[in-house]
Design an enzyme around this catalytic site. Structure first.
Site, PDB file in Angstrom:
ATOM      1  N   LYS A  13     -11.242 -18.472 -54.382  1.00  0.00           N
ATOM      2  CA  LYS A  13     -11.104 -17.677 -53.308  1.00  0.00           C
ATOM      3  C   LYS A  13     -11.156 -18.286 -51.958  1.00  0.00           C
ATOM      4  O   LYS A  13     -10.230 -17.924 -51.054  1.00  0.00           O
ATOM      5  CB  LYS A  13     -12.041 -16.374 -53.324  1.00  0.00           C
ATOM      6  CG  LYS A  13     -11.967 -15.226 -54.485  1.00  0.00           C
ATOM      7  CD  LYS A  13     -12.877 -14.068 -54.137  1.00  0.00           C
ATOM      8  CE  LYS A  13     -14.244 -14.319 -54.132  1.00  0.00           C
ATOM      9  NZ  LYS A  13     -14.965 -14.810 -55.438  1.00  0.00           N
ATOM     10  N   ARG A  88     -16.850  -5.530 -53.020  1.00  0.00           N
ATOM     11  CA  ARG A  88     -17.060  -5.857 -54.354  1.00  0.00           C
ATOM     12  C   ARG A  88     -17.825  -4.739 -55.274  1.00  0.00           C
ATOM     13  O   ARG A  88     -18.042  -4.942 -56.422  1.00  0.00           O
ATOM     14  CB  ARG A  88     -18.448  -7.087 -54.416  1.00  0.00           C
ATOM     15  CG  ARG A  88     -18.068  -8.453 -54.427  1.00  0.00           C
ATOM     16  CD  ARG A  88     -19.065  -9.215 -54.085  1.00  0.00           C
ATOM     17  NE  ARG A  88     -18.955 -10.667 -54.912  1.00  0.00           N
ATOM     18  CZ  ARG A  88     -18.907 -11.952 -54.163  1.00  0.00           C
ATOM     19  NH1 ARG A  88     -18.617 -11.863 -52.954  1.00  0.00           N
ATOM     20  NH2 ARG A  88     -19.020 -12.988 -54.734  1.00  0.00           N
ATOM     21  N   ARG A 127     -19.010 -27.571 -58.558  1.00  0.00           N
ATOM     22  CA  ARG A 127     -19.346 -27.168 -57.181  1.00  0.00           C
ATOM     23  C   ARG A 127     -20.738 -27.042 -56.739  1.00  0.00           C
ATOM     24  O   ARG A 127     -21.152 -27.696 -55.931  1.00  0.00           O
ATOM     25  CB  ARG A 127     -18.572 -25.735 -56.995  1.00  0.00           C
ATOM     26  CG  ARG A 127     -18.926 -25.323 -55.353  1.00  0.00           C
ATOM     27  CD  ARG A 127     -18.256 -24.166 -55.151  1.00  0.00           C
ATOM     28  NE  ARG A 127     -18.924 -22.878 -55.537  1.00  0.00           N
ATOM     29  CZ  ARG A 127     -18.395 -21.659 -55.504  1.00  0.00           C
ATOM     30  NH1 ARG A 127     -17.252 -21.459 -55.050  1.00  0.00           N
ATOM     31  NH2 ARG A 127     -19.275 -20.781 -55.969  1.00  0.00           N
ATOM     32  N   ARG A 133     -25.205 -25.898 -54.295  1.00  0.00           N
ATOM     33  CA  ARG A 133     -25.600 -24.371 -54.215  1.00  0.00           C
ATOM     34  C   ARG A 133     -26.418 -23.901 -55.120  1.00  0.00           C
ATOM     35  O   ARG A 133     -26.484 -23.905 -56.283  1.00  0.00           O
ATOM     36  CB  ARG A 133     -24.272 -23.449 -54.477  1.00  0.00           C
ATOM     37  CG  ARG A 133     -23.339 -23.463 -53.216  1.00  0.00           C
ATOM     38  CD  ARG A 133     -21.954 -22.590 -53.346  1.00  0.00           C
ATOM     39  NE  ARG A 133     -22.239 -20.986 -53.747  1.00  0.00           N
ATOM     40  CZ  ARG A 133     -21.578 -20.167 -53.772  1.00  0.00           C
ATOM     41  NH1 ARG A 133     -20.422 -20.486 -53.240  1.00  0.00           N
ATOM     42  NH2 ARG A 133     -21.761 -19.003 -54.172  1.00  0.00           N
ATOM     43  N   ARG A 144     -23.548 -13.540 -62.220  1.00  0.00           N
ATOM     44  CA  ARG A 144     -22.635 -13.419 -61.361  1.00  0.00           C
ATOM     45  C   ARG A 144     -21.306 -12.753 -62.081  1.00  0.00           C
ATOM     46  O   ARG A 144     -20.519 -12.071 -61.600  1.00  0.00           O
ATOM     47  CB  ARG A 144     -22.209 -14.649 -60.396  1.00  0.00           C
ATOM     48  CG  ARG A 144     -23.397 -14.676 -59.697  1.00  0.00           C
ATOM     49  CD  ARG A 144     -23.452 -16.253 -58.701  1.00  0.00           C
ATOM     50  NE  ARG A 144     -22.151 -16.147 -57.969  1.00  0.00           N
ATOM     51  CZ  ARG A 144     -21.420 -17.425 -57.539  1.00  0.00           C
ATOM     52  NH1 ARG A 144     -22.246 -18.430 -58.234  1.00  0.00           N
ATOM     53  NH2 ARG A 144     -20.589 -17.280 -56.897  1.00  0.00           N
TER      54      ARG A 144
HETATM   55  P1  AMP Z   1     -19.688 -15.770 -52.711  1.00  0.00           P
HETATM   56  O1  AMP Z   1     -19.615 -17.012 -51.812  1.00  0.00           O
HETATM   57  O2  AMP Z   1     -18.521 -14.669 -52.375  1.00  0.00           O
HETATM   58  O3  AMP Z   1     -19.565 -16.084 -54.070  1.00  0.00           O
HETATM   59  O4  AMP Z   1     -20.787 -14.972 -52.601  1.00  0.00           O
HETATM   60  C1  AMP Z   1     -22.242 -15.611 -52.757  1.00  0.00           C
HETATM   61  C2  AMP Z   1     -23.226 -14.507 -52.878  1.00  0.00           C
HETATM   62  O5  AMP Z   1     -23.281 -13.832 -51.698  1.00  0.00           O
HETATM   63  C3  AMP Z   1     -22.714 -13.302 -54.079  1.00  0.00           C
HETATM   64  O6  AMP Z   1     -23.200 -13.985 -55.295  1.00  0.00           O
HETATM   65  C4  AMP Z   1     -23.871 -12.182 -53.455  1.00  0.00           C
HETATM   66  O7  AMP Z   1     -25.293 -12.503 -53.699  1.00  0.00           O
HETATM   67  C5  AMP Z   1     -23.863 -12.312 -51.920  1.00  0.00           C
HETATM   68  N1  AMP Z   1     -22.452 -11.428 -51.424  1.00  0.00           N
HETATM   69  C6  AMP Z   1     -21.295 -12.033 -51.140  1.00  0.00           C
HETATM   70  N2  AMP Z   1     -20.573 -10.953 -50.677  1.00  0.00           N
HETATM   71  C7  AMP Z   1     -21.120  -9.921 -51.428  1.00  0.00           C
HETATM   72  C8  AMP Z   1     -20.674  -8.696 -51.227  1.00  0.00           C
HETATM   73  N3  AMP Z   1     -19.491  -8.252 -50.762  1.00  0.00           N
HETATM   74  N4  AMP Z   1     -21.574  -7.517 -51.791  1.00  0.00           N
HETATM   75  C9  AMP Z   1     -22.873  -7.808 -51.981  1.00  0.00           C
HETATM   76  N5  AMP Z   1     -23.295  -9.191 -52.198  1.00  0.00           N
HETATM   77  C10 AMP Z   1     -22.400 -10.015 -51.617  1.00  0.00           C
END
Ligand code: AMP
Length: 191
Positions: A13, A88, A127, A133, A144
């Site tokens: 993404k 989400r 990654r 990370r 996740r």
């Molecule tokens: P991502 O980089 O988009 O995978 O986001 C990393 C982490 O940030 C996720 O695993 C969640 O803990 C948090 N996060 C990101 N976007 C959201 C969202 N829309 N709602 C809740 N938690 C989020």
């Protein structure tokens, strides 16, 4: 142009969001990136978000919604935006609908990247090595993915019913996937 980009963790993404947003001259807004920036700066938001992120859980809707509201209020997001990783949850969908309707606009498209589960795990573990990370350990990756299936996949149906869902095959080279997204977006009228 107001877009959202969805897909399971590791679907690519973030990479695609930047290409697509650049193409339309709109900001790519990644809630994950904003959370990570807050974590590294040690802000109160970062401190709160970190414990959820490290466990692979979603940050509570109230916190996330407010953060997105503030971000899309900024001047650069007035012509449009691409949201990467938001919404989400169903509660976030409703909140976003309200935010956009308030400005007299509408969401143009919800792009979903579909990928093969095995490839996802490979990408995420890779990654984890490159970016270090904390949320890319195997246990957290699994959590996740589970959370995505439970909380986020139902959103696909919601956007399908709204008639704005674009499903795009996320497998293959980055440039190929980008082109597929552009081809899919070609069919929607710009607002
Ligand atoms: P991502 O980089 O988009 O995978 O986001 C990393 C982490 O940030 C996720 O695993 C969640 O803990 C948090 N996060 C990101 N976007 C959201 C969202 N829309 N709602 C809740 N938690 C989020």
């Amino acid at each position: 142009m107001r877009l959202i980009l969805m897909g399971p963790p590791g679907a690519g993404k973030g990479t695609q969001a930047k290409f697509v947003a650049d193409h339309f001259g709109i900001p790519a807004i990644s809630t994950g990136d904003i959370f990570r920036a807050n974590v590294s700066q040690g802000t109160p938001l970062g401190v709160e978000a970190k414990r959820y992120m490290d466990a692979g859980e979603y940050v509570p809707d109230k916190v996330t919604n407010l953060m997105v509201r503030n971000r899309i209020d900024e001047p650069d997001a007035q012509p449009g935006f691409l949201l990467d990783g938001y919404p989400r949850t169903l509660a976030q969908v409703e909140e976003l609908d309200g935010m956009i309707a308030f400005t007299g606009h509408r969401l143009d498209a919800a792009v979903v990247l579909t990928v093969d589960d095995d490839e996802i795990v490979q990408r995420l573990l890779q990654r984890a090595q490159v970016e270090g990370r904390a949320d890319d350990t195997e246990e957290v990756i699994r959590r996740r993915q589970e959370l995505y299936a439970q909380e986020t996949e139902p959103l696909i149906d919601v956007y399908r019913k709204h008639g704005i869902l674009l499903e795009v095959d996320g497998m293959g080279d980055v440039e190929v996937v980008t082109q597929r997204i552009f081809d899919a977006l070609d069919v929607i009228p710009e607002s």
